[in-house]
Design a protein around this motif. Structure first.
Motif, PDB file in Angstrom:
ATOM      1  N   LYS A   1       0.850  -1.194   0.000  1.00 18.17           N
ATOM      2  CA  LYS A   1       0.000   0.000   0.000  1.00 18.17           C
ATOM      3  C   LYS A   1       0.885   1.243   0.000  1.00 18.17           C
ATOM      4  O   LYS A   1       1.880   1.308   0.703  1.00 18.17           O
ATOM      5  CB  LYS A   1      -0.909  -0.001   1.212  1.00 18.17           C
ATOM      6  N   VAL A   2       0.472   2.225  -0.807  1.00 17.51           N
ATOM      7  CA  VAL A   2       1.201   3.479  -0.891  1.00 17.51           C
ATOM      8  C   VAL A   2       0.274   4.640  -0.589  1.00 17.51           C
ATOM      9  O   VAL A   2      -0.936   4.522  -0.697  1.00 17.51           O
ATOM     10  CB  VAL A   2       1.859   3.677  -2.274  1.00 17.51           C
ATOM     11  N   GLU A   3       0.869   5.743  -0.183  1.00 19.05           N
ATOM     12  CA  GLU A   3       0.132   6.983   0.052  1.00 19.05           C
ATOM     13  C   GLU A   3       0.777   8.082  -0.765  1.00 19.05           C
ATOM     14  O   GLU A   3       1.964   8.025  -1.068  1.00 19.05           O
ATOM     15  CB  GLU A   3       0.162   7.339   1.538  1.00 19.05           C
TER      16      GLU A   3
ATOM     17  N   GLY B   1      18.616  24.997 -16.231  1.00 22.01           N
ATOM     18  CA  GLY B   1      18.032  25.304 -17.535  1.00 22.01           C
ATOM     19  C   GLY B   1      16.848  24.433 -17.892  1.00 22.01           C
ATOM     20  O   GLY B   1      16.471  24.333 -19.063  1.00 22.01           O
ATOM     21  N   LEU B   2      16.247  23.779 -16.897  1.00 24.96           N
ATOM     22  CA  LEU B   2      15.136  22.859 -17.147  1.00 24.96           C
ATOM     23  C   LEU B   2      13.882  23.336 -16.417  1.00 24.96           C
ATOM     24  O   LEU B   2      13.967  23.965 -15.366  1.00 24.96           O
ATOM     25  CB  LEU B   2      15.484  21.449 -16.647  1.00 24.96           C
ATOM     26  N   ASP B   3      12.733  23.007 -16.966  1.00 23.63           N
ATOM     27  CA  ASP B   3      11.458  23.171 -16.266  1.00 23.63           C
ATOM     28  C   ASP B   3      11.023  21.786 -15.805  1.00 23.63           C
ATOM     29  O   ASP B   3      11.025  20.837 -16.592  1.00 23.63           O
ATOM     30  CB  ASP B   3      10.393  23.774 -17.184  1.00 23.63           C
ATOM     31  N   VAL B   4      10.648  21.675 -14.539  1.00 23.70           N
ATOM     32  CA  VAL B   4      10.277  20.397 -13.938  1.00 23.70           C
ATOM     33  C   VAL B   4       8.871  20.522 -13.372  1.00 23.70           C
ATOM     34  O   VAL B   4       8.588  21.430 -12.592  1.00 23.70           O
ATOM     35  CB  VAL B   4      11.260  19.993 -12.817  1.00 23.70           C
ATOM     36  N   ALA B   5       7.985  19.603 -13.767  1.00 19.38           N
ATOM     37  CA  ALA B   5       6.614  19.553 -13.250  1.00 19.38           C
ATOM     38  C   ALA B   5       6.459  18.273 -12.438  1.00 19.38           C
ATOM     39  O   ALA B   5       6.793  17.186 -12.911  1.00 19.38           O
ATOM     40  CB  ALA B   5       5.611  19.587 -14.394  1.00 19.38           C
ATOM     41  N   LEU B   6       5.945  18.417 -11.219  1.00 22.54           N
ATOM     42  CA  LEU B   6       5.697  17.276 -10.342  1.00 22.54           C
ATOM     43  C   LEU B   6       4.218  16.924 -10.396  1.00 22.54           C
ATOM     44  O   LEU B   6       3.371  17.743 -10.047  1.00 22.54           O
ATOM     45  CB  LEU B   6       6.109  17.610  -8.908  1.00 22.54           C
ATOM     46  N   GLY B   7       3.918  15.701 -10.834  1.00 20.92           N
ATOM     47  CA  GLY B   7       2.534  15.244 -10.882  1.00 20.92           C
ATOM     48  C   GLY B   7       2.079  14.669  -9.555  1.00 20.92           C
ATOM     49  O   GLY B   7       1.027  15.022  -9.033  1.00 20.92           O
ATOM     50  N   ASP B   8       2.881  13.779  -8.975  1.00 17.09           N
ATOM     51  CA  ASP B   8       2.511  13.106  -7.737  1.00 17.09           C
ATOM     52  C   ASP B   8       3.763  12.515  -7.112  1.00 17.09           C
ATOM     53  O   ASP B   8       4.734  12.215  -7.813  1.00 17.09           O
ATOM     54  CB  ASP B   8       1.491  11.993  -8.013  1.00 17.09           C
ATOM     55  N   CYS B   9       3.762  12.352  -5.803  1.00 16.67           N
ATOM     56  CA  CYS B   9       4.840  11.671  -5.096  1.00 16.67           C
ATOM     57  C   CYS B   9       4.200  10.655  -4.165  1.00 16.67           C
ATOM     58  O   CYS B   9       3.335  10.997  -3.357  1.00 16.67           O
ATOM     59  CB  CYS B   9       5.699  12.657  -4.306  1.00 16.67           C
ATOM     60  N   ARG B  10       4.613   9.402  -4.281  1.00 21.05           N
ATOM     61  CA  ARG B  10       4.043   8.317  -3.470  1.00 21.05           C
ATOM     62  C   ARG B  10       5.132   7.631  -2.670  1.00 21.05           C
ATOM     63  O   ARG B  10       6.277   7.553  -3.095  1.00 21.05           O
ATOM     64  CB  ARG B  10       3.346   7.302  -4.381  1.00 21.05           C
ATOM     65  N   TYR B  11       4.735   7.107  -1.507  1.00 20.50           N
ATOM     66  CA  TYR B  11       5.665   6.421  -0.621  1.00 20.50           C
ATOM     67  C   TYR B  11       4.929   5.263   0.054  1.00 20.50           C
ATOM     68  O   TYR B  11       3.702   5.261   0.139  1.00 20.50           O
ATOM     69  CB  TYR B  11       6.228   7.395   0.428  1.00 20.50           C
ATOM     70  N   PRO B  12       5.662   4.248   0.562  1.00 19.76           N
ATOM     71  CA  PRO B  12       5.019   3.120   1.242  1.00 19.76           C
ATOM     72  C   PRO B  12       4.279   3.586   2.490  1.00 19.76           C
ATOM     73  O   PRO B  12       4.824   4.340   3.293  1.00 19.76           O
ATOM     74  CB  PRO B  12       6.185   2.198   1.607  1.00 19.76           C
ATOM     75  N   ALA B  13       3.035   3.135   2.658  1.00 20.60           N
ATOM     76  CA  ALA B  13       2.207   3.554   3.792  1.00 20.60           C
ATOM     77  C   ALA B  13       2.812   3.113   5.128  1.00 20.60           C
ATOM     78  O   ALA B  13       2.740   3.846   6.111  1.00 20.60           O
ATOM     79  CB  ALA B  13       0.791   2.992   3.649  1.00 20.60           C
ATOM     80  N   GLU B  14       3.428   1.944   5.172  1.00 21.59           N
ATOM     81  CA  GLU B  14       3.997   1.429   6.415  1.00 21.59           C
ATOM     82  C   GLU B  14       5.352   2.049   6.729  1.00 21.59           C
ATOM     83  O   GLU B  14       5.860   1.910   7.838  1.00 21.59           O
ATOM     84  CB  GLU B  14       4.158  -0.105   6.351  1.00 21.59           C
ATOM     85  N   ASN B  15       5.995   2.702   5.740  1.00 21.97           N
ATOM     86  CA  ASN B  15       7.330   3.252   5.932  1.00 21.97           C
ATOM     87  C   ASN B  15       7.448   4.592   5.208  1.00 21.97           C
ATOM     88  O   ASN B  15       8.002   4.663   4.115  1.00 21.97           O
ATOM     89  CB  ASN B  15       8.382   2.256   5.419  1.00 21.97           C
ATOM     90  N   PRO B  16       6.955   5.671   5.795  1.00 22.89           N
ATOM     91  CA  PRO B  16       6.981   6.978   5.131  1.00 22.89           C
ATOM     92  C   PRO B  16       8.374   7.468   4.763  1.00 22.89           C
ATOM     93  O   PRO B  16       8.531   8.257   3.852  1.00 22.89           O
ATOM     94  CB  PRO B  16       6.338   7.921   6.143  1.00 22.89           C
TER      95      PRO B  16
END
Length: 119
Positions: free
Chosen positions: A21-23, A55-70
Motif C-alpha cells: 500500500k502506498v500513500e 536550464g530545465l522546467d520540472v513539473a511534479l505530478g505526484d509523489c508516493r511512498y510506502p504507507a507502512e514506511n513513510p
C-alpha cells in the motif's frame, strides 16, 4: 509435483509483496545537478507545481511512498523539458532509491528524487 507447488508458492508470495500500500505525499524534495559547474540545488515542490531547475522546467505530478514506511522509497511522477522548448526530455515515474532505473538523459543537467514530503 512438489517442485511445481514450490514454484507456485514463490510466485504467489512475490506478487503479494510487490503490491504494498502506498500513500501520496503533498509534494517532493528533488535535487538538481549542473554537470559542467558541479553545482547542486535541492528543490521542494508541491504536487501540480512546475519550477525551474537550472536550464530545465520540472513539473511534479505526484509523489508516493510506502504507507507502512513513510521514510522509505519515494516514487515521483515528473515531466521535464528544456526552458523555452516544447519537447519533453522526461515523462514518467522516477524512483528515489534507483534513480538510474528510469533517469533523465541530458548532456548538462541531472534531476532526481530525494524523498516525498510527508504530513
Amino acid at each position: 509435483m512438489i517442485r511445481a507447488a514450490l514454484v507456485a508458492l514463490m510466485v504467489t508470495a512475490t506478487g503479494a509483496a510487490a503490491q504494498q500500500k502506498v500513500e501520496s505525499g503533498p509534494g517532493a524534495m528533488l535535487r538538481g545537478l549542473d554537470k559542467v559547474s558541479g553545482q547542486t540545488v535541492d528543490i521542494e515542490m508541491q504536487n501540480g507545481e512546475t519550477t525551474s531547475v537550472f536550464g530545465l522546467d520540472v513539473a511534479l505530478g505526484d509523489c508516493r511512498y510506502p504507507a507502512e514506511n513513510p521514510t522509505g522509497d519515494a516514487f515521483a511522477y515528473l515531466t521535464i523539458w528544456e526552458q523555452g522548448k516544447a519537447q519533453q526530455l522526461f515523462d514518467g515515474w522516477m524512483i528515489a532509491t534507483s534513480p538510474a532505473l528510469n533517469a533523465l538523459d541530458h548532456a548538462r543537467y541531472d534531476v532526481w528524487v530525494i524523498r516525498c514530503i510527508t504530513p
